[in-house]
Scaffold this motif. Sequence first.
Motif, PDB file in Angstrom:
ATOM      1  N   PRO A   1       0.822  -1.206   0.000  1.00 16.44           N
ATOM      2  CA  PRO A   1       0.000   0.000   0.000  1.00 16.44           C
ATOM      3  C   PRO A   1       0.859   1.260   0.000  1.00 16.44           C
ATOM      4  O   PRO A   1       1.973   1.260   0.510  1.00 16.44           O
ATOM      5  CB  PRO A   1      -0.802  -0.121   1.300  1.00 16.44           C
ATOM      6  CG  PRO A   1       0.085  -0.920   2.205  1.00 16.44           C
ATOM      7  CD  PRO A   1       0.802  -1.895   1.319  1.00 16.44           C
ATOM      8  N   LYS A   2       0.314   2.318  -0.583  1.00 13.16           N
ATOM      9  CA  LYS A   2       1.041   3.579  -0.698  1.00 13.16           C
ATOM     10  C   LYS A   2       0.425   4.631   0.229  1.00 13.16           C
ATOM     11  O   LYS A   2      -0.780   4.872   0.184  1.00 13.16           O
ATOM     12  CB  LYS A   2       0.997   4.087  -2.140  1.00 13.16           C
ATOM     13  CG  LYS A   2       1.992   3.426  -3.069  1.00 13.16           C
ATOM     14  CD  LYS A   2       1.944   4.095  -4.418  1.00 13.16           C
ATOM     15  CE  LYS A   2       2.987   3.513  -5.364  1.00 13.16           C
ATOM     16  NZ  LYS A   2       2.841   4.076  -6.713  1.00 13.16           N
ATOM     17  N   PHE A   3       1.301   5.238   0.997  1.00 10.08           N
ATOM     18  CA  PHE A   3       0.888   6.322   1.892  1.00 10.08           C
ATOM     19  C   PHE A   3       1.382   7.652   1.319  1.00 10.08           C
ATOM     20  O   PHE A   3       2.457   7.714   0.719  1.00 10.08           O
ATOM     21  CB  PHE A   3       1.465   6.105   3.286  1.00 10.08           C
ATOM     22  CG  PHE A   3       0.840   4.967   4.034  1.00 10.08           C
ATOM     23  CD1 PHE A   3      -0.150   5.190   4.973  1.00 10.08           C
ATOM     24  CD2 PHE A   3       1.226   3.660   3.782  1.00 10.08           C
ATOM     25  CE1 PHE A   3      -0.736   4.138   5.662  1.00 10.08           C
ATOM     26  CE2 PHE A   3       0.652   2.598   4.458  1.00 10.08           C
ATOM     27  CZ  PHE A   3      -0.332   2.836   5.403  1.00 10.08           C
ATOM     28  N   PRO A   4       0.642   8.728   1.534  1.00 13.06           N
ATOM     29  CA  PRO A   4       1.048  10.015   0.958  1.00 13.06           C
ATOM     30  C   PRO A   4       2.382  10.550   1.482  1.00 13.06           C
ATOM     31  O   PRO A   4       3.172  11.099   0.724  1.00 13.06           O
ATOM     32  CB  PRO A   4      -0.104  10.947   1.343  1.00 13.06           C
ATOM     33  CG  PRO A   4      -1.283  10.046   1.521  1.00 13.06           C
ATOM     34  CD  PRO A   4      -0.732   8.786   2.101  1.00 13.06           C
ATOM     35  N   THR A   5       2.649  10.429   2.800  1.00 14.58           N
ATOM     36  CA  THR A   5       3.848  10.999   3.453  1.00 14.58           C
ATOM     37  C   THR A   5       4.210  12.371   2.888  1.00 14.58           C
ATOM     38  O   THR A   5       5.238  12.552   2.242  1.00 14.58           O
ATOM     39  CB  THR A   5       5.057  10.043   3.350  1.00 14.58           C
ATOM     40  OG1 THR A   5       5.310   9.710   1.975  1.00 14.58           O
ATOM     41  CG2 THR A   5       4.822   8.774   4.136  1.00 14.58           C
ATOM     42  N   PRO A   6       3.360  13.373   3.122  1.00 16.90           N
ATOM     43  CA  PRO A   6       3.590  14.695   2.520  1.00 16.90           C
ATOM     44  C   PRO A   6       4.895  15.354   2.954  1.00 16.90           C
ATOM     45  O   PRO A   6       5.458  16.151   2.190  1.00 16.90           O
ATOM     46  CB  PRO A   6       2.388  15.520   3.008  1.00 16.90           C
ATOM     47  CG  PRO A   6       1.475  14.587   3.701  1.00 16.90           C
ATOM     48  CD  PRO A   6       2.113  13.275   3.869  1.00 16.90           C
ATOM     49  N   HIS A   7       5.399  15.043   4.167  1.00 13.49           N
ATOM     50  CA  HIS A   7       6.652  15.675   4.579  1.00 13.49           C
ATOM     51  C   HIS A   7       7.824  15.192   3.728  1.00 13.49           C
ATOM     52  O   HIS A   7       8.832  15.902   3.614  1.00 13.49           O
ATOM     53  CB  HIS A   7       6.926  15.439   6.076  1.00 13.49           C
ATOM     54  CG  HIS A   7       6.493  14.108   6.586  1.00 13.49           C
ATOM     55  ND1 HIS A   7       5.180  13.803   6.831  1.00 13.49           N
ATOM     56  CD2 HIS A   7       7.185  12.993   6.896  1.00 13.49           C
ATOM     57  CE1 HIS A   7       5.083  12.556   7.273  1.00 13.49           C
ATOM     58  NE2 HIS A   7       6.279  12.036   7.314  1.00 13.49           N
ATOM     59  N   THR A   8       7.712  14.022   3.124  1.00 11.75           N
ATOM     60  CA  THR A   8       8.733  13.606   2.165  1.00 11.75           C
ATOM     61  C   THR A   8       8.695  14.505   0.928  1.00 11.75           C
ATOM     62  O   THR A   8       9.734  14.887   0.378  1.00 11.75           O
ATOM     63  CB  THR A   8       8.527  12.138   1.762  1.00 11.75           C
ATOM     64  OG1 THR A   8       8.767  11.314   2.904  1.00 11.75           O
ATOM     65  CG2 THR A   8       9.470  11.724   0.644  1.00 11.75           C
ATOM     66  N   LEU A   9       7.495  14.864   0.492  1.00 13.98           N
ATOM     67  CA  LEU A   9       7.358  15.735  -0.673  1.00 13.98           C
ATOM     68  C   LEU A   9       7.870  17.144  -0.382  1.00 13.98           C
ATOM     69  O   LEU A   9       8.534  17.761  -1.235  1.00 13.98           O
ATOM     70  CB  LEU A   9       5.896  15.775  -1.117  1.00 13.98           C
ATOM     71  CG  LEU A   9       5.278  14.422  -1.474  1.00 13.98           C
ATOM     72  CD1 LEU A   9       3.812  14.588  -1.855  1.00 13.98           C
ATOM     73  CD2 LEU A   9       6.048  13.735  -2.599  1.00 13.98           C
ATOM     74  N   THR A  10       7.586  17.666   0.811  1.00  6.67           N
ATOM     75  CA  THR A  10       8.065  19.011   1.126  1.00  6.67           C
ATOM     76  C   THR A  10       9.582  19.020   1.327  1.00  6.67           C
ATOM     77  O   THR A  10      10.245  20.027   1.041  1.00  6.67           O
ATOM     78  CB  THR A  10       7.335  19.582   2.353  1.00  6.67           C
ATOM     79  OG1 THR A  10       7.366  18.633   3.435  1.00  6.67           O
ATOM     80  CG2 THR A  10       5.872  19.874   2.019  1.00  6.67           C
TER      81      THR A  10
END
Length: 685
Positions: A204-213
């Motif tokens: 499954p894939k999690f968004p983990t937005p802090h990785t994107l920022t």
Amino acid sequence: MKLQRQRTSLFFYLLGIRKCCLLQATCHWCHVMERESFEDHEVATLLNRYFVAIKVDREERPDVDHLYMAFCQALTGSGGWPLNLIMTPEKKPFFAGTYFPKTERYGRPGLMELLEQVGTLWKTNEVKLRDSGDQIVTAVHSQRAIPKKSSSLSSPLPNDLTSKDGGSPTSEAFQAWSEQLIEKAYKYLAQSFDARYGGFGQAPKFPTPHTLTFLLRYAQDHPQDKAQDMVQKTLDGMAAGGIYDHVGFGFARYSTDEKWLVPHFEKMLYDNALLSLAYLESYQVDHRPQDAQVAKEIFTYVLRDMTSPEGGFYSAEDADAEGVEGKYHVWTPLEIETLLGKDTAAMYCAVYDITPEGNFEGKNIPNLLRGTLEKVARGNPLDMDMAAVLQTLESARQTLFSAREKRIHPHKDDKILTAWNGLMIAALAKGAQVLGMNTYLEAAENAAGFVLAKLQRSDGRLLARYREGDAAYMGYLDDYAFFISGLLELYSASGKPCYLQAALRFQEEQERLFLDDEGGGYYLTGSDAEELLFRPKESYDGATPAGNSIAALNLLKLARLTGDERWEIKAEQQLSAFRNVLEEHPAGYTAFLQALQFALHPSQELILAGPLNAVQLPEMRQIFFSTFRPYASLLYQEGSLAETIAWIQDYPVESGQVTAYLCQNYTCQRPVQQIEEFKALLKNS
């Protein structure tokens, strides 16, 4: 938690939702186990025969969750919820697991058999189970111990701070170490990036937005690499997929497949706060309209469905409706044709992948994975121009939303959590900065006012949870760190000194309650909290950033805003405290790495001196926030800030006029007052 110890009875712990084990109010398998076992008379009889059963909401007691999840991972090699533990009367676990059916099924042990076996073993060989619990506690405690502060770097921050003996700066070693960590994290993310669908790793894939920022900051420093492309591909993939609610807006918690098509349908406040921040920052970088649109739609969802009448934000919405996961969110072509009419339904179904076969258990999750909305809509059968197509599809969405509102809704977890409200306050304040929408600023201020009024004791101590008039549980590190972060963003958006003052006050309180003077970093629980087996200290950035990561960034921001060397020293101590764990797997600490990125960059402060109601202030603010400036600080000298920051009195306030002072790397430029001069000043910075 305050039950009198019963030395002859085992404890059965369930963590996850509002009833037993470690539970989560919107956890699908928690609800399944609740229906199958914890509402069952046979299970209740067996539980009460051998155990003292305790049920804990993991969102209300993250300290208990963090502590006992470590035991589950040590005993089983994995973790998750519902989290079931069996422990001695001294609260020392010797058995842990997640979901159990009532009776054995498909090779999975049943709860009934497990309870009977453990209860019998406790009667016949209590000493063995106690010894096992002692050994496990010792092992877990040793694994979780964070090394003492490293003495190899006396001053890691890249600024003019000198070493403790007054010698020359020692920033070179820190800079080299930090850059190596950041590069190592980037390379790992680049290798695990899914170039086809976006995101990282397998389903499954999690968004983990802090990785994107983190990657957005990396891209600014390394424009020749592919970091920005990775961010855009992931943001576009998520926004097109079924993980995004194309009818009512907002993101679900994660995708069960690699395409972002089939979500685990629960919606969490923290995901939507962090994702809106990622879309807003991406918009600042490239000004892609779709990024701003997604952020606006997230806020529409939150303000419509997740905001209490008093202004606080609710925690989550469940995946299930009427006991069926996803039932509230899926459609058939016949349902859509009945609501929209044949021609409009044909267009909508073609665009949003609605077919007779379905894409989820015979029904359909609306999505745009077949292409952008414009691309798919271009071949519409009604021969409309693109503007008319988009208008028709929006009207169709509103019709479907109104119809869906009549369905039985998923359960709403109406707890109001200080930590998650801090994240949404930060997101809305950022939305007000970037998009210039006062509605978002008002909502952020209302939520901050709610926390200060309802989740703060008379002595100033933050509390963690509010529900139905009851505020409870002394706040954790995340409550302080996330709320301080929200207050700092709110100050940047509004210029009101009360928010900066509150941030400083809560930071002082955080130092007193949570700081580990010996080992460095901050404990999850306060010094005044209930005593557990040991005080957890978290650094891993999981679904949400770790409190220690946000605390590091808060300290750096406070240091640059106030010029107070004390905060800078505390920031350098915080950055040094987690050196060893960061080196093991830096890609697991992308929020903490953003603090390192902040520390590596020269300071840049913009001071806007003038009344907050000055005519040109909104335009100056909009110009400043229109581009991505992750390392810049904004101060408003509106006349009273000198009460908090004494040196700001050197910047005079003129009635009805704003003067802009830009200082970079400890050097200030010529002050300007005209808009065109202000634009040129920022452009050259």
